[in-house]
Design a protein around this motif. Structure first.
Motif, PDB file in Angstrom:
ATOM      1  N   ILE A 178       0.850  -1.180   0.000  1.00  0.00           N
ATOM      2  CA  ILE A 178       0.000   0.000   0.000  1.00  0.00           C
ATOM      3  C   ILE A 178       0.890   1.235   0.000  1.00  0.00           C
ATOM      4  CG2 ILE A 178      -1.726   1.305   1.307  1.00  0.00           C
ATOM      5  CD1 ILE A 178      -2.756  -1.306   0.157  1.00  0.00           C
ATOM      6  N   GLN A 179       0.596   2.178  -0.875  1.00  0.00           N
ATOM      7  CA  GLN A 179       1.254   3.486  -0.858  1.00  0.00           C
ATOM      8  C   GLN A 179       0.172   4.498  -0.523  1.00  0.00           C
ATOM      9  OE1 GLN A 179       3.085   4.063  -4.657  1.00  0.00           O
ATOM     10  NE2 GLN A 179       4.665   2.544  -4.283  1.00  0.00           N
ATOM     11  N   SER A 180       0.444   5.372   0.420  1.00  0.00           N
ATOM     12  CA  SER A 180      -0.572   6.331   0.818  1.00  0.00           C
ATOM     13  C   SER A 180       0.013   7.730   0.873  1.00  0.00           C
ATOM     14  CB  SER A 180      -1.162   5.963   2.177  1.00  0.00           C
ATOM     15  OG  SER A 180      -0.147   5.942   3.148  1.00  0.00           O
ATOM     16  N   ARG A 181      -0.846   8.699   0.602  1.00  0.00           N
ATOM     17  CA  ARG A 181      -0.464  10.103   0.721  1.00  0.00           C
ATOM     18  C   ARG A 181      -0.851  10.658   2.080  1.00  0.00           C
ATOM     19  NH1 ARG A 181      -2.963  12.894  -4.313  1.00  0.00           N
ATOM     20  NH2 ARG A 181      -3.386  10.877  -5.195  1.00  0.00           N
ATOM     21  N   GLU A 182      -1.950  10.167   2.595  1.00  0.00           N
ATOM     22  CA  GLU A 182      -2.434  10.666   3.888  1.00  0.00           C
ATOM     23  C   GLU A 182      -3.116   9.528   4.628  1.00  0.00           C
ATOM     24  OE1 GLU A 182      -5.604  13.883   5.721  1.00  0.00           O
ATOM     25  OE2 GLU A 182      -5.001  14.062   3.633  1.00  0.00           O
ATOM     26  N   VAL A 183      -2.908   9.466   5.929  1.00  0.00           N
ATOM     27  CA  VAL A 183      -3.519   8.440   6.763  1.00  0.00           C
ATOM     28  C   VAL A 183      -4.008   9.106   8.041  1.00  0.00           C
ATOM     29  CG1 VAL A 183      -3.103   6.338   8.088  1.00  0.00           C
ATOM     30  CG2 VAL A 183      -2.006   6.636   5.878  1.00  0.00           C
ATOM     31  N   GLN A 184      -5.202   8.729   8.470  1.00  0.00           N
ATOM     32  CA  GLN A 184      -5.725   9.204   9.743  1.00  0.00           C
ATOM     33  C   GLN A 184      -6.194   8.003  10.538  1.00  0.00           C
ATOM     34  OE1 GLN A 184      -8.873  12.006   9.216  1.00  0.00           O
ATOM     35  NE2 GLN A 184      -7.605  13.456   8.092  1.00  0.00           N
ATOM     36  N   ILE A 185      -5.767   7.922  11.758  1.00  0.00           N
ATOM     37  CA  ILE A 185      -6.224   6.868  12.650  1.00  0.00           C
ATOM     38  C   ILE A 185      -7.136   7.506  13.686  1.00  0.00           C
ATOM     39  CG2 ILE A 185      -5.537   5.191  14.393  1.00  0.00           C
ATOM     40  CD1 ILE A 185      -3.101   4.604  12.718  1.00  0.00           C
ATOM     41  N   LYS A 186      -8.333   6.976  13.801  1.00  0.00           N
ATOM     42  CA  LYS A 186      -9.319   7.483  14.756  1.00  0.00           C
ATOM     43  C   LYS A 186      -9.610   6.390  15.774  1.00  0.00           C
ATOM     44  CE  LYS A 186     -10.036  11.264  12.407  1.00  0.00           C
ATOM     45  NZ  LYS A 186      -9.491  12.505  12.843  1.00  0.00           N
ATOM     46  N   ARG A 187      -9.678   6.788  17.007  1.00  0.00           N
ATOM     47  CA  ARG A 187     -10.026   5.850  18.072  1.00  0.00           C
ATOM     48  C   ARG A 187     -11.306   6.340  18.736  1.00  0.00           C
ATOM     49  NH1 ARG A 187      -4.403   6.183  18.231  1.00  0.00           N
ATOM     50  NH2 ARG A 187      -3.302   4.231  18.540  1.00  0.00           N
ATOM     51  N   TRP A 188     -12.285   5.459  18.806  1.00  0.00           N
ATOM     52  CA  TRP A 188     -13.527   5.782  19.503  1.00  0.00           C
ATOM     53  C   TRP A 188     -13.715   4.751  20.600  1.00  0.00           C
ATOM     54  CZ3 TRP A 188     -14.081   6.138  13.945  1.00  0.00           C
ATOM     55  CH2 TRP A 188     -14.177   7.460  13.502  1.00  0.00           C
ATOM     56  N   ARG A 189     -13.329   5.114  21.808  1.00  0.00           N
ATOM     57  CA  ARG A 189     -13.403   4.185  22.939  1.00  0.00           C
ATOM     58  C   ARG A 189     -14.842   3.726  23.173  1.00  0.00           C
ATOM     59  NH1 ARG A 189      -9.839   2.926  26.829  1.00  0.00           N
ATOM     60  NH2 ARG A 189      -8.515   4.705  26.376  1.00  0.00           N
ATOM     61  N   TYR A 190     -15.795   4.601  22.950  1.00  0.00           N
ATOM     62  CA  TYR A 190     -17.194   4.282  23.225  1.00  0.00           C
ATOM     63  C   TYR A 190     -17.988   4.185  21.922  1.00  0.00           C
ATOM     64  CZ  TYR A 190     -15.369   5.689  27.689  1.00  0.00           C
ATOM     65  OH  TYR A 190     -14.591   5.790  28.814  1.00  0.00           O
ATOM     66  N   ALA A 191     -17.439   3.503  20.933  1.00  0.00           N
ATOM     67  CA  ALA A 191     -18.069   3.412  19.622  1.00  0.00           C
ATOM     68  C   ALA A 191     -19.305   2.515  19.611  1.00  0.00           C
ATOM     69  CB  ALA A 191     -17.072   2.905  18.582  1.00  0.00           C
ATOM     70  N   LEU A 192     -19.385   1.577  20.519  1.00  0.00           N
ATOM     71  CA  LEU A 192     -20.528   0.673  20.579  1.00  0.00           C
ATOM     72  C   LEU A 192     -21.161   0.744  21.958  1.00  0.00           C
ATOM     73  CD1 LEU A 192     -19.080  -2.524  18.853  1.00  0.00           C
ATOM     74  CD2 LEU A 192     -20.682  -0.881  17.884  1.00  0.00           C
TER      75      LEU A 192
END
Length: 103
Positions: free
Chosen positions: A40-54
């Motif tokens: 995979i080659q990427s220009r931009e990456v964002q990692i999101k964490r949602w502790r209370y997603a469910l």
């Protein structure tokens, strides 16, 4: 192309505190399985964490009317079924209940 990758609740809980680099490596490896080169080659990456997603507890009905108060309804993805669809259906149920209470 743009990709959005989601992890399972169990995997997310186990790796919630992992550094972004470790998460990125795991997600790229998983996504690489679907490419012809395996990379995979990427220009931009964002990692999101949602502790209370469910929701951790569910209410069986789509919404809940508060007793003894002006029209006040509780709803969301913990009412009826989780995820976005459950939240939308809960909101629609609240709208129906409000209309019914005003008629």
């Amino acid at each position: 192309p743009v990709f959005t990758l989601h992890a399972s609740p169990a995997w997310s809980a186990a790796h919630f505190e992992d550094p972004d680099e470790a998460l990125l490596a795991a997600f790229c490896a998983a996504l690489g399985e679907w490419t012809s080169s395996g990379k995979i080659q990427s220009r931009e990456v964002q990692i999101k964490r949602w502790r209370y997603a469910l929701p951790t507890a569910m209410y069986e009905e789509r919404c809940l009317a508060a007793a003894g108060l002006p029209p006040l309804y509780l709803g969301g993805d913990a009412f009826g079924s989780p995820r976005v669809e459950g939240a939308v259906l809960s909101g629609l149920a609240i709208a129906d209940a409000l209309v019914e209470s005003l008629v």
